[in-house]
Design a protein around this motif. Structure first.
Motif, PDB file in Angstrom:
ATOM      1  N   SER A 150      16.744   3.917 -21.085  1.00 39.30           N
ATOM      2  CA  SER A 150      15.366   3.742 -20.617  1.00 39.30           C
ATOM      3  C   SER A 150      14.932   2.282 -20.734  1.00 39.30           C
ATOM      4  O   SER A 150      14.271   1.740 -19.840  1.00 39.30           O
ATOM      5  CB  SER A 150      14.426   4.641 -21.429  1.00 39.30           C
ATOM      6  N   TYR A 151      15.320   1.641 -21.831  1.00 34.54           N
ATOM      7  CA  TYR A 151      14.964   0.232 -22.011  1.00 34.54           C
ATOM      8  C   TYR A 151      15.627  -0.641 -20.943  1.00 34.54           C
ATOM      9  O   TYR A 151      15.011  -1.593 -20.435  1.00 34.54           O
ATOM     10  CB  TYR A 151      15.388  -0.247 -23.404  1.00 34.54           C
ATOM     11  N   SER A 211       7.211  -9.931 -24.121  1.00 35.81           N
ATOM     12  CA  SER A 211       7.338  -8.487 -23.945  1.00 35.81           C
ATOM     13  C   SER A 211       6.851  -7.735 -25.172  1.00 35.81           C
ATOM     14  O   SER A 211       6.145  -6.732 -25.068  1.00 35.81           O
ATOM     15  CB  SER A 211       8.798  -8.143 -23.650  1.00 35.81           C
ATOM     16  N   LYS A 242       9.198  -0.223 -23.185  1.00 31.11           N
ATOM     17  CA  LYS A 242       9.686  -1.455 -23.799  1.00 31.11           C
ATOM     18  C   LYS A 242      10.902  -1.965 -23.032  1.00 31.11           C
ATOM     19  O   LYS A 242      11.649  -1.194 -22.437  1.00 31.11           O
ATOM     20  CB  LYS A 242      10.050  -1.203 -25.262  1.00 31.11           C
ATOM     21  N   THR A 243      11.095  -3.273 -23.074  1.00 34.44           N
ATOM     22  CA  THR A 243      12.242  -3.863 -22.406  1.00 34.44           C
ATOM     23  C   THR A 243      13.445  -3.875 -23.342  1.00 34.44           C
ATOM     24  O   THR A 243      13.340  -3.568 -24.533  1.00 34.44           O
ATOM     25  CB  THR A 243      11.916  -5.287 -21.941  1.00 34.44           C
ATOM     26  N   LEU A 244      14.583  -4.280 -22.817  1.00 34.75           N
ATOM     27  CA  LEU A 244      15.842  -4.169 -23.550  1.00 34.75           C
ATOM     28  C   LEU A 244      15.877  -5.010 -24.835  1.00 34.75           C
ATOM     29  O   LEU A 244      16.341  -4.513 -25.870  1.00 34.75           O
ATOM     30  CB  LEU A 244      16.996  -4.541 -22.626  1.00 34.75           C
ATOM     31  N   ASN A 270      13.759  -0.331 -17.688  1.00 28.71           N
ATOM     32  CA  ASN A 270      12.536  -1.129 -17.736  1.00 28.71           C
ATOM     33  C   ASN A 270      12.829  -2.610 -17.542  1.00 28.71           C
ATOM     34  O   ASN A 270      12.105  -3.310 -16.818  1.00 28.71           O
ATOM     35  CB  ASN A 270      11.815  -0.910 -19.068  1.00 28.71           C
ATOM     36  N   SER A 271      13.894  -3.105 -18.173  1.00 26.90           N
ATOM     37  CA  SER A 271      14.248  -4.514 -18.023  1.00 26.90           C
ATOM     38  C   SER A 271      14.653  -4.829 -16.591  1.00 26.90           C
ATOM     39  O   SER A 271      14.315  -5.896 -16.057  1.00 26.90           O
ATOM     40  CB  SER A 271      15.387  -4.878 -18.979  1.00 26.90           C
ATOM     41  N   ASN A 290      17.910   5.403 -26.927  1.00 28.12           N
ATOM     42  CA  ASN A 290      17.068   5.235 -25.728  1.00 28.12           C
ATOM     43  C   ASN A 290      17.299   3.907 -25.015  1.00 28.12           C
ATOM     44  O   ASN A 290      16.405   3.387 -24.336  1.00 28.12           O
ATOM     45  CB  ASN A 290      15.585   5.359 -26.107  1.00 28.12           C
ATOM     46  N   MET A 291      18.510   3.350 -25.148  1.00 30.06           N
ATOM     47  CA  MET A 291      18.794   2.066 -24.509  1.00 30.06           C
ATOM     48  C   MET A 291      18.828   2.186 -22.987  1.00 30.06           C
ATOM     49  O   MET A 291      18.585   1.211 -22.277  1.00 30.06           O
ATOM     50  CB  MET A 291      20.131   1.529 -25.011  1.00 30.06           C
ATOM     51  N   GLY A 313      13.852  -3.168 -27.360  1.00 31.08           N
ATOM     52  CA  GLY A 313      14.577  -1.966 -27.736  1.00 31.08           C
ATOM     53  C   GLY A 313      15.777  -2.272 -28.617  1.00 31.08           C
ATOM     54  O   GLY A 313      16.112  -1.493 -29.518  1.00 31.08           O
TER      55      GLY A 313
END
Length: 298
Positions: free
Chosen positions: A76-77, A232, A243-245, A80-81, A73-74, A248
């Motif tokens: 999506s992270y 975060s 969640k941010t990178l 978000n970042s 799921n990187m 994650g």
């Protein structure tokens, strides 16, 4: 006698330059080798990690990046970042640019107090005030839940971006105000004579002249926001898909270690590093100008 002194001076200059070159080359090696090793490790298969750590990959296993992007799921992270970083930078510039301009270019009551307050903010480590920030937002959420029936402050990407922007405000205002103060007033006065107001002079005269400094500030804060973990992790603790990178990446590392999937773990690390490297390569010239031009102003 004079020739002997000149010879000693030349030898001293040569030794000094040699020392500088050796120090810079050593520093470059210390930075480049770990980054290069991470890139090579991201292309390896798992069995290669149990042999020679400096062994080159036996092939280009790009599936590590696909697994990190999809299964972990990187993607999506990263989204978000990107959203948090863009919002934080936008809010920071909207607040910091006019504030730094006013503090550096005008005399008004309370100016000295503001300058002292911003300088004092430089000595506050944000990581030390994460818990008070969390408790304030938690109390605010409790009040909102009792009032409107829905919390808003925690597990919210916009609030996280706002916290980033506000905590970076002292450093940004301090740097920008110092640069703005070094610019001559003649350009603004000419604009005022032509009928321009304060806002027009600020946007059309001062900001373009301060472009190298503004780009430097954007890059520094981008790196800070993009790589930030503690705030975060604290403010987004209950948000599963927001969640941010960096957070994650920690989850990916824990998952990869338990599954002994080290290739996917290093691929996730490269995904985190790549945007910052690309951005630095794009603005390297402007960054150098922003760091040096302020010292050349009279």
């Amino acid at each position: 006698m004079a020739e002997a002194k000149m010879s000693k001076k030349n030898k001293a200059d040569v030794l000094y330059k040699a020392f500088i070159y050796v120090a810079l080359i050593t520093l470059a090696i210390l930075v480049i080798v770990p980054v290069g090793w991470a890139f090579l490790a991201s292309l390896k298969e798992n069995p290669q990690f149990y042999g020679n750590p400096w062994q080159l990959p036996n092939g280009l296993h790009w599936e590590n990046f696909a697994n990190a992007w999809n299964a972990a799921n990187m993607g999506s992270y990263m989204l978000n970042s990107v959203l948090v970083t863009v919002m934080a930078l936008a809010m920071l510039l909207v607040l910091a640019l006019p504030c730094a301009y006013a503090v550096s270019r005008f005399e008004f009551k309370g100016r000295g107090f503001l300058q002292t307050a911003f300088m004092a903010g430089l000595f506050i480590n944000v990581n030390y005030i994460v818990v008070p920030i969390f408790l304030m937002l938690k109390d605010g959420d409790t009040a909102l839940k009792n009032t409107i029936g829905h919390p808003f402050l925690l597990n919210n990407l916009f609030i996280l971006a706002l916290v980033y922007a506000v905590t970076a405000l002292p450093f940004t205002v301090y740097i920008l105000s110092g640069y703005f103060a070094s610019l001559p007033h003649d350009y603004e006065e000419a604009a005022y004579i032509d009928g321009a107001g304060y806002f027009t002079a600020m946007v059309r005269i001062i900001f373009p002249m301060a472009k190298p400094s503004i780009i430097t500030i954007i890059l520094f804060n981008f790196l800070s926001f993009w790589n930030e973990y503690i705030i975060s992790m604290t403010l987004m603790s209950s948000a599963k898909g927001a969640k941010t990178l960096p957070v994650g990446l920690l989850n990916l590392m824990q998952s990869a270690q338990s599954q002994t999937d080290f290739g996917r773990m290093y691929a996730g690390l490269v995904i985190v590093m790549l945007p910052t490297i690309i951005l630095y390569m794009c603005v390297q010239k402007q960054l150098t100008e922003g760091m040096t031009v302020g010292g050349l102003k009279g």
